[in-house]
Enzyme design. Structure first.
Site, short mmCIF file in Angstrom:
data_model
loop_
_atom_site.label_atom_id
_atom_site.label_comp_id
_atom_site.label_asym_id
_atom_site.label_seq_id
_atom_site.Cartn_x
_atom_site.Cartn_y
_atom_site.Cartn_z
N LEU A 135 0.86 -1.17 0.00
CA LEU A 135 0.00 0.00 0.00
C LEU A 135 0.90 1.23 0.00
O LEU A 135 1.96 1.22 0.63
CB LEU A 135 -0.91 0.03 1.24
CG LEU A 135 -1.97 -1.07 1.35
CD1 LEU A 135 -2.67 -0.97 2.71
CD2 LEU A 135 -2.99 -0.96 0.22
N ASP A 136 0.50 2.27 -0.70
CA ASP A 136 1.28 3.50 -0.71
C ASP A 136 1.47 3.99 0.72
O ASP A 136 0.64 3.73 1.61
CB ASP A 136 0.58 4.59 -1.52
CG ASP A 136 0.46 4.23 -2.99
OD1 ASP A 136 1.20 3.33 -3.44
OD2 ASP A 136 -0.38 4.84 -3.69
N LYS A 137 2.52 4.73 0.95
CA LYS A 137 2.85 5.21 2.29
C LYS A 137 1.66 5.90 2.96
O LYS A 137 1.36 5.64 4.13
CB LYS A 137 4.03 6.18 2.22
CG LYS A 137 4.40 6.80 3.56
CD LYS A 137 5.54 7.79 3.42
CE LYS A 137 5.83 8.48 4.75
NZ LYS A 137 6.90 9.49 4.63
N VAL A 139 -1.50 5.66 2.29
CA VAL A 139 -2.76 4.91 2.17
C VAL A 139 -2.80 3.87 3.29
O VAL A 139 -1.80 3.20 3.56
CB VAL A 139 -2.88 4.23 0.80
CG1 VAL A 139 -4.11 3.33 0.74
CG2 VAL A 139 -2.93 5.29 -0.31
#
Length: 306
Positions: A135-137, A139
């Site tokens: 997951l993106d930082k 998110v």
């Protein structure tokens, strides 16, 4: 930091510094050198500077400087489910899934390694042990990590075959007219803009498909249920940006009107994007399903819109 080089043979500066500070990665040492923080005989030294006997090396304490560069986030994941072969966690916003080229020490990977040391022997990348998706930082939401090589390979195969279900809640700017739809647009990295770009009618890029359905429309906002049918970097963020509905709080993927009105951070300082549901098969072929309620900060945003 100061060293008087006494080696009898020439040695590269970055190699020498790594020998003196083995806990600091070569990538980080390279960054210090590229930003002219280390000098040899009073002059800034390049990455590939060759040392000779008598050279004087000066610069910041690399260990302290490394710590200063790391994010000071105190957020930690929550353990949702734990079995012998895998764990499911809730990753908070602000925490990297795994180290980047800066070799950050506070990541989901390091958290897993502290609690499940067996995870460090799993996978095909020592920088990402046990990690089969990310997951993106900024998110938050559900993520599964493997604790055995068999489970890693099993999960990796499911992701490759797109049999893993990942669902998200996201809030976008504007009123999405269709009640449901699929964005089927290739994604590629635009190095000039520093982000991924989804553009229809182009042959380049990687295939990417995102399905969505409208949960609720607010004044100038739409809450969506989203499922990614492929797993590309920043897929959801790039796809909704491409159709004129950037995600609330997303500083990187902003439509022109959002950027012009400077409204991106009025409601939220991170993307309103939450991975609330995750489903996959375990080694016995049993379907495992997990879900989470919307975090309090995101739920509070919705209450302000009603």
């Amino acid at each position: 930091m100061r060293y008087d080089y006494q080696g009898l043979e020439r040695e590269r500066l970055d190699v020498f510094l790594h020998e003196q500070h083995p806990d600091v990665s070569r990538n980080q040492i390279k960054k210090f050198l590229e930003t002219n923080q280390v000098s040899v005989n009073g002059k800034p030294a390049s990455v590939h500077h060759w040392l000779k006997t008598g050279d004087v090396i000066e610069g910041p304490d690399l260990v302290i400087a490394r710590r200063d560069r790391e994010p000071r986030t105190t957020v930690e994941p929550s353990l949702i489910h734990h079995e012998a072969t895998f764990v499911v966690v809730s990753k908070p916003a602000g925490l990297l899934t795994h180290p980047t080229e800066h070799d950050e020490s506070r990541t989901l990977v390091s958290w897993l390694a502290d609690r499940f040391p067996q995870s460090t022997r799993v996978g095909d990348d020592p920088q990402r042990p046990g990690i089969v998706h990310r997951l993106d930082k900024d998110v938050s939401g559900l993520l599964v990590a493997a604790l055995t090589q068999d489970m890693f390979d099993h999960l990796k195969k499911q992701f490759k075959e797109h049999t893993v279900t990942k669902r998200y809640r996201c809030l976008v700017y504007g009123l999405v007219q269709q009640d449901d739809g699929i964005i089927d647009t290739p994604i590629e990295r635009n190095r000039d803009k520093g982000r991924m770009v989804a553009q229809s009618g182009k042959d380049s890029g990687k295939a990417a498909r995102t399905s969505y359905s409208v949960i609720k429309r607010f004044y100038n906002y739409t809450l969506l249920d989203v499922q990614i049918l492929t797993g590309r970097t920043h897929q959801i963020r790039a796809h909704f940006h491409s159709i004129g509905h950037s995600i609330v709080g997303d500083q990187l993927y902003q439509t022109r009107d959002v950027r012009k009105k400077k409204i991106a951070a009025r409601l939220l300082d991170r993307p309103f994007l939450f991975a609330y549901a995750l489903a996959f098969n375990d080694l016995d072929g049993q379907r495992r399903e997990f879900s989470l309620e919307l975090p309090h900060d995101l739920a509070d945003i919705l209450r302000t819109l009603t």
